[in-house]
Design a protein around this motif. Structure first.
Motif, PDB file in Angstrom:
ATOM      1  N   ASN A   1       8.395   8.866  -9.478  1.00  0.00           N
ATOM      2  CA  ASN A   1       7.058   9.445  -9.432  1.00  0.00           C
ATOM      3  C   ASN A   1       7.149  10.919  -9.826  1.00  0.00           C
ATOM      4  O   ASN A   1       7.709  11.730  -9.103  1.00  0.00           O
ATOM      5  CB  ASN A   1       6.478   9.291  -8.009  1.00  0.00           C
ATOM      6  N   ASP A   2       6.608  11.266 -10.958  1.00  0.00           N
ATOM      7  CA  ASP A   2       6.583  12.648 -11.422  1.00  0.00           C
ATOM      8  C   ASP A   2       5.147  13.176 -11.356  1.00  0.00           C
ATOM      9  O   ASP A   2       4.274  12.698 -12.095  1.00  0.00           O
ATOM     10  CB  ASP A   2       7.112  12.759 -12.865  1.00  0.00           C
ATOM     11  N   GLY A   3       4.899  14.116 -10.472  1.00  0.00           N
ATOM     12  CA  GLY A   3       3.576  14.706 -10.367  1.00  0.00           C
ATOM     13  C   GLY A   3       2.794  14.297  -9.147  1.00  0.00           C
ATOM     14  O   GLY A   3       1.748  14.882  -8.847  1.00  0.00           O
ATOM     15  N   GLY A   4       3.288  13.300  -8.411  1.00  0.00           N
ATOM     16  CA  GLY A   4       2.586  12.894  -7.200  1.00  0.00           C
ATOM     17  C   GLY A   4       2.616  13.942  -6.107  1.00  0.00           C
ATOM     18  O   GLY A   4       1.779  13.942  -5.203  1.00  0.00           O
TER      19      GLY A   4
ATOM     20  N   ALA B   1       9.677   4.500  -1.632  1.00  0.00           N
ATOM     21  CA  ALA B   1      10.407   5.487  -0.834  1.00  0.00           C
ATOM     22  C   ALA B   1      10.600   6.726  -1.697  1.00  0.00           C
ATOM     23  O   ALA B   1      10.602   6.645  -2.940  1.00  0.00           O
ATOM     24  CB  ALA B   1      11.749   4.947  -0.345  1.00  0.00           C
ATOM     25  N   ASP B   2      10.771   7.851  -1.062  1.00  0.00           N
ATOM     26  CA  ASP B   2      10.990   9.109  -1.779  1.00  0.00           C
ATOM     27  C   ASP B   2      12.499   9.295  -1.956  1.00  0.00           C
ATOM     28  O   ASP B   2      13.151   9.996  -1.191  1.00  0.00           O
ATOM     29  CB  ASP B   2      10.373  10.271  -0.997  1.00  0.00           C
ATOM     30  N   TYR B   3      13.037   8.668  -2.995  1.00  0.00           N
ATOM     31  CA  TYR B   3      14.498   8.655  -3.133  1.00  0.00           C
ATOM     32  C   TYR B   3      15.047  10.022  -3.526  1.00  0.00           C
ATOM     33  O   TYR B   3      16.199  10.359  -3.228  1.00  0.00           O
ATOM     34  CB  TYR B   3      14.911   7.592  -4.160  1.00  0.00           C
TER      35      TYR B   3
ATOM     36  N   LEU C   1       6.233   9.490  -3.356  1.00  0.00           N
ATOM     37  CA  LEU C   1       6.861   8.178  -3.192  1.00  0.00           C
ATOM     38  C   LEU C   1       7.177   7.555  -4.538  1.00  0.00           C
ATOM     39  O   LEU C   1       6.312   7.486  -5.426  1.00  0.00           O
ATOM     40  CB  LEU C   1       5.933   7.262  -2.400  1.00  0.00           C
ATOM     41  N   ASP C   2       8.413   7.099  -4.697  1.00  0.00           N
ATOM     42  CA  ASP C   2       8.866   6.418  -5.896  1.00  0.00           C
ATOM     43  C   ASP C   2       8.824   4.909  -5.662  1.00  0.00           C
ATOM     44  O   ASP C   2       8.708   4.437  -4.529  1.00  0.00           O
ATOM     45  CB  ASP C   2      10.278   6.873  -6.253  1.00  0.00           C
TER      46      ASP C   2
ATOM     47  N   PHE D   1       0.848  -1.184   0.000  1.00  0.00           N
ATOM     48  CA  PHE D   1       0.000   0.000   0.000  1.00  0.00           C
ATOM     49  C   PHE D   1       0.890   1.243   0.000  1.00  0.00           C
ATOM     50  O   PHE D   1       1.922   1.274   0.685  1.00  0.00           O
ATOM     51  CB  PHE D   1      -0.895   0.036   1.245  1.00  0.00           C
ATOM     52  N   PHE D   2       0.493   2.290  -0.749  1.00  0.00           N
ATOM     53  CA  PHE D   2       1.210   3.563  -0.704  1.00  0.00           C
ATOM     54  C   PHE D   2       0.320   4.636  -1.302  1.00  0.00           C
ATOM     55  O   PHE D   2      -0.616   4.340  -2.067  1.00  0.00           O
ATOM     56  CB  PHE D   2       2.564   3.479  -1.423  1.00  0.00           C
ATOM     57  N   ASP D   3       0.579   5.881  -0.936  1.00  0.00           N
ATOM     58  CA  ASP D   3      -0.206   7.013  -1.430  1.00  0.00           C
ATOM     59  C   ASP D   3       0.537   7.623  -2.620  1.00  0.00           C
ATOM     60  O   ASP D   3       1.495   8.378  -2.452  1.00  0.00           O
ATOM     61  CB  ASP D   3      -0.404   8.034  -0.308  1.00  0.00           C
ATOM     62  N   ALA D   4       0.081   7.309  -3.826  1.00  0.00           N
ATOM     63  CA  ALA D   4       0.819   7.710  -5.019  1.00  0.00           C
ATOM     64  C   ALA D   4       0.723   9.195  -5.303  1.00  0.00           C
ATOM     65  O   ALA D   4       1.664   9.795  -5.846  1.00  0.00           O
ATOM     66  CB  ALA D   4       0.316   6.924  -6.234  1.00  0.00           C
TER      67      ALA D   4
END
Length: 440
Positions: free
Chosen positions: A140-143, A116-118, A124-125, A58-61
């Motif tokens: 993740n581009d735009g999240g 993780a947000d690298y 989050l990527d 689970f993650f919040d994209a």
């Protein structure tokens, strides 16, 4: 299996994958210790291509405050290697939508996935590995079009490096307007999407030792470090008084087994292995029967885990004119035997010398329950500054929790030498009653 509170009701839900690719199930936590399949999720599964799943998370994209779902595995239904990733978007109303088209094609079979947000841009990527051990990173581009809040916990390390520094297992709750979210810490940082809200109203941490902690109005789009605040040094004993549980005393003054006493005393000594017996006194009005039983509860504010394997309750009747006491001092061996002291003739203090003023409004006075004696006392010089001499009301106090380090010297009237403490035998038909607790 993946865990997460996808419907933001404060309970962890479960997603269980199927290696055969037919029966992936999302279990909704009913909040009473039971789970039920989410019927709406089956509709979402019908919209995606079948996948023999090996992992999920689970993650919040898009930082909208609702957890989305990634499923990874093997796509065996296509002649050419397809994408072993399925992305289900949570629309916030209890439904998941197929958003797999947002991911690259031909990713192949994926064995493991994590997020993780690298690049520290606020979203989050996705990190993935295939059966050959190759690592793929999907940025993740735009999240980060929505706001977010990262929370890092820092547990206390005072006294021991074995403490839970990252707060693993702690419960973190975030409230922002009408949005509520909850996470259990399973890594150093927890990521919360806030949608278009300006910030959170409150962050609440329930540490793994059961002690809650709040932070109000943290600003958006930042990482905050919530440092543990120790709110107690010993477990507390509460008793049912007929209408509610009330504080009785702190317990477990004897040191934990194997605890290095050099932490506090500066010497390479360890707690004595047979120092676990402890006797506590409770006044009769502190505890009342509930459904025919005396009910006691312990809270655990310690860093360590306390164990109670033997608890006895002794009921003692004595004349109302006689007070009883027990020896609650923790000293090195040889330990004093269990003994009940009776006091009939009371010699009250005439004056006292204290490090701090214990009069009304002072720190010590506020931390104690006041008693029944009034008189004068004086203050004197200390090693840390000056105490000033002046008359002041003196209240006999009974400890009721943690206080600042202090010491008091009392001056009493002449006490005859023949006035020795003695054992007290239970007296039948007495009006006053004390309860003595023994915990090992």
């Amino acid at each position: 299996m993946a865990t997460g509170d996808y419907n933001n009701d404060g309970s962890l839900d479960l997603f269980v994958t199927d290696l055969a690719g037919k029966n992936h199930i999302l279990f909704r936590n009913r909040g009473d210790g039971t789970f039920e399949p989410d019927a709406k999720f089956n509709i979402a599964l019908q919209s995606i291509d079948q996948i023999h799943a090996k992992d999920a998370t689970f993650f919040d994209a898009d930082n909208d405050g609702f957890l989305d779902l990634l499923i990874t595995g093997i796509d065996k239904n296509k002649p050419q290697p397809g994408s072993g990733v399925r992305f289900l978007y949570n629309n916030g109303s209890g439904e998941f939508l197929n958003a797999s088209s947002l991911l690259p094609e031909n990713l192949g079979s994926i064995s493991q996935v994590d997020v993780a947000d690298y690049d520290n841009d606020g979203d989050l990527d996705i990190f993935m590995s295939n059966s050959r051990g190759e690592i793929h990173l999907l940025r993740n581009d735009g999240g980060n079009i929505n706001n977010f809040l990262n929370i890092r916990l820092a547990g206390l390390r005072t006294g021991s490096s074995k403490n839970n520094y990252f707060g693993i297992g702690a419960k973190v709750e975030v409230k922002a307007g009408d949005l509520y979210q909850m996470r259990y810490m399973d890594q150093p940082t927890a990521h919360f999407g806030l949608g278009n809200r300006d910030g959170a109203d409150v962050v609440r941490v329930l540490w793994s030792n059961g002690v809650p902690q709040n932070r109000f109005k943290p600003e958006r789009n930042q990482t905050i470090v919530e440092t543990q605040i120790l709110k107690g040094s010993c477990p507390y004993l509460y008793a049912w008084n007929g209408s509610e549980y009330t504080f009785v005393t702190d317990v477990l003054w004897p040191s934990a087994l194997g605890m290095p006493l050099g932490i506090m005393a500066g010497e390479p000594l360890y707690a004595f292995p047979n120092s676990t017996d402890e006797y506590l006194m409770m006044h009769g009005e502190k505890v009342h029967a509930r459904d025919g039983k005396y009910t006691l509860q312990f809270t655990t504010e310690l860093w360590e885990s306390p164990y109670l394997d033997n608890i006895n309750l002794i009921v003692l009747d004595h004349p109302e004119s006689v007070d009883v006491y027990i020896n609650e001092t923790f000293i090195p061996p040889p330990y004093p035997p269990f003994r009940i002291y009776s006091v009939a003739n009371k010699y009250l203090p005439l004056s006292a010398v204290a490090q701090y003023c214990v009069g009304p409004g002072s720190r010590i006075h506020d931390a104690f329950n006041t008693g029944y004696i009034s008189g004068n006392y004086r203050t004197a010089r200390s090693d840390f500054g000056f105490w000033r001499s002046r008359p002041c009301r003196f209240d006999l106090f009974v400890p009721a929790g943690l206080v600042v380090p202090h010491r008091c010297q009392y001056q009493c009237e002449h006490i005859p030498s023949q006035c020795n403490q003695s054992h007290l035998s239970p007296a039948a038909g007495s009006k006053s009653r004390r309860k003595l607790g023994n915990s090992d």
